[in-house]
Write an enzyme that holds these catalytic residues in place. Sequence first.
Site, PDB file in Angstrom:
ATOM      1  N   ASN A 134     -33.887   1.868 -16.615  1.00 58.50           N
ATOM      2  CA  ASN A 134     -35.115   1.308 -16.046  1.00 58.50           C
ATOM      3  C   ASN A 134     -36.304   2.261 -16.076  1.00 58.50           C
ATOM      4  O   ASN A 134     -37.376   1.930 -15.577  1.00 58.50           O
ATOM      5  CB  ASN A 134     -34.869   0.815 -14.604  1.00 58.50           C
ATOM      6  CG  ASN A 134     -34.664   1.944 -13.601  1.00 58.50           C
ATOM      7  OD1 ASN A 134     -34.710   3.118 -13.938  1.00 58.50           O
ATOM      8  ND2 ASN A 134     -34.408   1.569 -12.362  1.00 58.50           N
ATOM      9  N   LYS A 135     -36.137   3.449 -16.671  1.00 58.66           N
ATOM     10  CA  LYS A 135     -37.211   4.434 -16.652  1.00 58.66           C
ATOM     11  C   LYS A 135     -38.267   4.147 -17.727  1.00 58.66           C
ATOM     12  O   LYS A 135     -38.034   3.381 -18.663  1.00 58.66           O
ATOM     13  CB  LYS A 135     -36.646   5.840 -16.856  1.00 58.66           C
ATOM     14  CG  LYS A 135     -35.669   6.260 -15.760  1.00 58.66           C
ATOM     15  CD  LYS A 135     -36.313   6.237 -14.385  1.00 58.66           C
ATOM     16  CE  LYS A 135     -35.439   6.811 -13.293  1.00 58.66           C
ATOM     17  NZ  LYS A 135     -34.301   5.959 -12.926  1.00 58.66           N
ATOM     18  N   ASN A 136     -39.435   4.783 -17.576  1.00 56.01           N
ATOM     19  CA  ASN A 136     -40.541   4.552 -18.520  1.00 56.01           C
ATOM     20  C   ASN A 136     -40.173   4.953 -19.938  1.00 56.01           C
ATOM     21  O   ASN A 136     -40.654   4.368 -20.901  1.00 56.01           O
ATOM     22  CB  ASN A 136     -41.782   5.335 -18.073  1.00 56.01           C
ATOM     23  CG  ASN A 136     -42.387   4.765 -16.814  1.00 56.01           C
ATOM     24  OD1 ASN A 136     -41.677   4.208 -15.971  1.00 56.01           O
ATOM     25  ND2 ASN A 136     -43.695   4.884 -16.664  1.00 56.01           N
TER      26      ASN A 136
ATOM     27  N   GLN B 219     -32.632   6.921 -17.635  1.00 55.90           N
ATOM     28  CA  GLN B 219     -31.797   5.755 -17.344  1.00 55.90           C
ATOM     29  C   GLN B 219     -32.509   4.466 -17.772  1.00 55.90           C
ATOM     30  O   GLN B 219     -33.709   4.480 -18.036  1.00 55.90           O
ATOM     31  CB  GLN B 219     -31.468   5.760 -15.839  1.00 55.90           C
ATOM     32  CG  GLN B 219     -30.424   4.780 -15.402  1.00 55.90           C
ATOM     33  CD  GLN B 219     -31.014   3.527 -14.805  1.00 55.90           C
ATOM     34  OE1 GLN B 219     -32.208   3.450 -14.533  1.00 55.90           O
ATOM     35  NE2 GLN B 219     -30.180   2.514 -14.608  1.00 55.90           N
TER      36      GLN B 219
END
Length: 387
Positions: A185-187, A183
């Site tokens: 906002n993930k790394n 998603q």
Amino acid sequence: MSNTPAFIPFTRPSFNQETIDAVAEVLRSGWVTSGPKLAEFEATLSEYFGGRPVRCFANGTATMKIALQVAGIGEGDEVITTPISWVATSNVIFGVGAKPVFVDIDPVTRNLDLNKVAAAITPKTRAIMPVYLAGLPVDMDQLYGLAKQYKLRVIEDAAQAFGSQWKDKKIGSFGDLVSFSFQANKNLSTVEGGCLVLNNDAEAKLAEKFRLQGLTRQGMDGMDVDVLGGKDNLTDVNAVIGLHQLKQLPSYQARRTALARQYFDVIRAELKLAGLENLKLELPVENFSDSNWHMFQVVLPLEQLDCDRAQIMTELKDLGIGTGVHYPAITGFTLYKERGYKTSDTPIAERIGRSILTLPLFPGMADEDIGRISSGFVGILKKHRKN
């Protein structure tokens, strides 16, 4: 010109020009849904995880749901998990007809307290679903020791843990079923998406069926459906973003780690400068070997303050600093209370869910942002410290 400093969101994805150009190339190709780029992305991820089978999906919720289906978990079964997570973790358990059983968390790691799991196991228990909050894994040796002892499946909700490790081994390169989210906002982000690491080709083929309406094809025109699937495939547009994000992951990870180190140093210095050494602000575990530093979270000492978390978030926003809440205890949501769950059954999770605050952390932040955030945050704490 305005002298107002730029707003710092709690997170922001990073996409370089090469990635943008690659997306344009896919769009021009005419093949934008699941196709060659998805196959390349899955093969590259499989290599990343040491050759284990990997299948990608439209989002990280689908990966967990399909992991449960692959494990054969359904009506009447119980799955042990944590109350401090995005509600998708337990919603998917209900979604396959099973029952989530919430075990309280460790107050230091904020993850599922594995020492309390055995007491929650019943004859109906089929799996443990730990969550690696902010990218910090649980004790993997203890987790799989429990699973072996009680003959349980493990479905790792590693949504936030892409790039995390345990004893120098990548999360996902070992274990049972491991679910990741991509998603925004993930790394590693594909804007929306996720992947599931599986144990063998049979599980991978079953996951493919669940991903697309239970369908299998034979020859040019043969089709069959023998399981009830959904529509959870990842597109080539998303996949090509993931391929380029994977190339940048080492630099992203190094930057997140450097920023996290600065947070520890600067917040402690600011607390000392403000005379707040006795304030019971809880910083995260200072782990720079296993965690991927997906988020930097503090637990507010609300009992020592004359305001609530929302007030602190509002005052930080007024300073141009975005924050987040990850997460309130799932058992406090109406849907769960109506099903008989109580936050009082997991008191540590209730307290932390009420007090946890996510500060900004993403690779595009400047070093000076840490100073500005920390100074503003500690200033607000000082202002609201009870006499």
